[in-house]
Write a protein that holds these residues in place. Sequence first.
Motif, PDB file in Angstrom:
ATOM      1  N   GLY A  32       0.789  -1.224   0.000  1.00  0.00           N
ATOM      2  CA  GLY A  32       0.000   0.000   0.000  1.00  0.00           C
ATOM      3  C   GLY A  32       0.823   1.276   0.000  1.00  0.00           C
ATOM      4  O   GLY A  32       0.282   2.367  -0.076  1.00  0.00           O
ATOM      5  N   THR A  33       2.139   1.167   0.083  1.00  0.00           N
ATOM      6  CA  THR A  33       3.022   2.334   0.056  1.00  0.00           C
ATOM      7  C   THR A  33       3.653   2.426  -1.325  1.00  0.00           C
ATOM      8  O   THR A  33       4.073   1.431  -1.889  1.00  0.00           O
ATOM      9  N   VAL A  34       3.726   3.636  -1.865  1.00  0.00           N
ATOM     10  CA  VAL A  34       4.328   3.861  -3.182  1.00  0.00           C
ATOM     11  C   VAL A  34       5.407   4.922  -3.031  1.00  0.00           C
ATOM     12  O   VAL A  34       5.176   5.969  -2.442  1.00  0.00           O
ATOM     13  N   GLU A  35       6.586   4.639  -3.568  1.00  0.00           N
ATOM     14  CA  GLU A  35       7.673   5.612  -3.598  1.00  0.00           C
ATOM     15  C   GLU A  35       8.258   5.639  -4.995  1.00  0.00           C
ATOM     16  O   GLU A  35       8.238   4.646  -5.709  1.00  0.00           O
ATOM     17  N   GLN A  36       8.787   6.803  -5.372  1.00  0.00           N
ATOM     18  CA  GLN A  36       9.330   6.964  -6.717  1.00  0.00           C
ATOM     19  C   GLN A  36      10.665   7.680  -6.660  1.00  0.00           C
ATOM     20  O   GLN A  36      10.859   8.607  -5.885  1.00  0.00           O
ATOM     21  N   SER A  37      11.593   7.243  -7.515  1.00  0.00           N
ATOM     22  CA  SER A  37      12.907   7.876  -7.619  1.00  0.00           C
ATOM     23  C   SER A  37      12.797   9.146  -8.465  1.00  0.00           C
ATOM     24  O   SER A  37      11.797   9.358  -9.144  1.00  0.00           O
ATOM     25  N   PRO A  38      13.845   9.952  -8.480  1.00  0.00           N
ATOM     26  CA  PRO A  38      13.868  11.082  -9.418  1.00  0.00           C
ATOM     27  C   PRO A  38      13.905  10.563 -10.862  1.00  0.00           C
ATOM     28  O   PRO A  38      14.402   9.478 -11.128  1.00  0.00           O
ATOM     29  N   VAL A  39      13.377  11.367 -11.784  1.00  0.00           N
ATOM     30  CA  VAL A  39      13.404  11.031 -13.207  1.00  0.00           C
ATOM     31  C   VAL A  39      14.769  11.431 -13.762  1.00  0.00           C
ATOM     32  O   VAL A  39      15.256  12.528 -13.519  1.00  0.00           O
ATOM     33  N   ILE A  40      15.397  10.514 -14.494  1.00  0.00           N
ATOM     34  CA  ILE A  40      16.664  10.811 -15.175  1.00  0.00           C
ATOM     35  C   ILE A  40      16.301  11.156 -16.616  1.00  0.00           C
ATOM     36  O   ILE A  40      15.825  10.302 -17.363  1.00  0.00           O
ATOM     37  N   MET A  41      16.503  12.381 -16.992  1.00  0.00           N
ATOM     38  CA  MET A  41      16.071  12.857 -18.304  1.00  0.00           C
ATOM     39  C   MET A  41      16.997  12.361 -19.417  1.00  0.00           C
ATOM     40  O   MET A  41      18.220  12.330 -19.260  1.00  0.00           O
ATOM     41  N   ALA A  42      16.385  11.976 -20.540  1.00  0.00           N
ATOM     42  CA  ALA A  42      17.074  11.632 -21.789  1.00  0.00           C
ATOM     43  C   ALA A  42      18.211  10.639 -21.599  1.00  0.00           C
ATOM     44  O   ALA A  42      19.350  10.892 -21.952  1.00  0.00           O
ATOM     45  N   SER A  43      17.887   9.464 -21.041  1.00  0.00           N
ATOM     46  CA  SER A  43      18.927   8.461 -20.795  1.00  0.00           C
ATOM     47  C   SER A  43      18.377   7.058 -21.028  1.00  0.00           C
ATOM     48  O   SER A  43      17.251   6.753 -20.647  1.00  0.00           O
ATOM     49  N   LEU A  44      19.197   6.211 -21.638  1.00  0.00           N
ATOM     50  CA  LEU A  44      18.871   4.788 -21.758  1.00  0.00           C
ATOM     51  C   LEU A  44      19.704   3.968 -20.783  1.00  0.00           C
ATOM     52  O   LEU A  44      19.532   2.756 -20.683  1.00  0.00           O
ATOM     53  N   THR A  45      20.619   4.634 -20.084  1.00  0.00           N
ATOM     54  CA  THR A  45      21.457   3.983 -19.062  1.00  0.00           C
ATOM     55  C   THR A  45      21.467   4.853 -17.802  1.00  0.00           C
ATOM     56  O   THR A  45      22.489   5.416 -17.419  1.00  0.00           O
ATOM     57  N   PRO A  46      20.308   4.976 -17.130  1.00  0.00           N
ATOM     58  CA  PRO A  46      20.224   5.867 -15.970  1.00  0.00           C
ATOM     59  C   PRO A  46      20.983   5.336 -14.758  1.00  0.00           C
ATOM     60  O   PRO A  46      21.109   4.128 -14.567  1.00  0.00           O
ATOM     61  N   ILE A  47      21.481   6.254 -13.960  1.00  0.00           N
ATOM     62  CA  ILE A  47      22.103   5.925 -12.676  1.00  0.00           C
ATOM     63  C   ILE A  47      21.341   6.702 -11.611  1.00  0.00           C
ATOM     64  O   ILE A  47      21.383   7.933 -11.579  1.00  0.00           O
ATOM     65  N   TRP A  48      20.625   5.975 -10.748  1.00  0.00           N
ATOM     66  CA  TRP A  48      19.821   6.617  -9.710  1.00  0.00           C
ATOM     67  C   TRP A  48      20.577   6.693  -8.389  1.00  0.00           C
ATOM     68  O   TRP A  48      20.547   7.710  -7.733  1.00  0.00           O
ATOM     69  N   ASN A  49      21.150   5.586  -7.968  1.00  0.00           N
ATOM     70  CA  ASN A  49      21.740   5.493  -6.625  1.00  0.00           C
ATOM     71  C   ASN A  49      20.759   6.032  -5.584  1.00  0.00           C
ATOM     72  O   ASN A  49      21.098   6.867  -4.760  1.00  0.00           O
ATOM     73  N   HIS A  50      19.532   5.528  -5.666  1.00  0.00           N
ATOM     74  CA  HIS A  50      18.439   5.996  -4.808  1.00  0.00           C
ATOM     75  C   HIS A  50      18.065   4.904  -3.815  1.00  0.00           C
ATOM     76  O   HIS A  50      18.007   3.731  -4.170  1.00  0.00           O
ATOM     77  N   VAL A  51      17.800   5.291  -2.578  1.00  0.00           N
ATOM     78  CA  VAL A  51      17.423   4.342  -1.530  1.00  0.00           C
ATOM     79  C   VAL A  51      15.974   4.595  -1.133  1.00  0.00           C
ATOM     80  O   VAL A  51      15.586   5.727  -0.855  1.00  0.00           O
ATOM     81  N   PHE A  52      15.186   3.526  -1.146  1.00  0.00           N
ATOM     82  CA  PHE A  52      13.796   3.587  -0.704  1.00  0.00           C
ATOM     83  C   PHE A  52      13.704   2.957   0.685  1.00  0.00           C
ATOM     84  O   PHE A  52      14.294   1.902   0.924  1.00  0.00           O
TER      85      PHE A  52
END
Length: 106
Positions: free
Chosen positions: A74-94
């Motif tokens: 029931g919880t939803v979290e979203q990372s930042p959007v990486i613009m114009a990339s087919l090889t995104p690097i988020w390094n995001h922790v949920f």
Amino acid sequence: SISMAMRSIALKPGQNDEDSSIPRPFQDLNSLTMYYLQANQQHLVVIANSADGLPVADPDYGSSNPFVRVKYDGTVEQSPVIMASLTPIWNHVFYLPVRFTDPVIY
């Protein structure tokens, strides 16, 4: 696409999560990101590092604007959007709150 199904160990055999008397964690409806963790809760930690080989979603520019969305209990979290990339690097922790807490872990 990744999907996951889990069953809480707090539930008795045959009892569904939907019928559980254990309350779902609260998430502010105005935010997809939780900034403040409560010390009396346990959290499922999901780390989104990167992706490669993503398909082109915008054929005009030959790229995508990828993001990661995690849904759990029931919880939803979203990372930042990486613009114009087919090889995104988020390094995001949920940090997703877990309904069943074990006092022995504290």
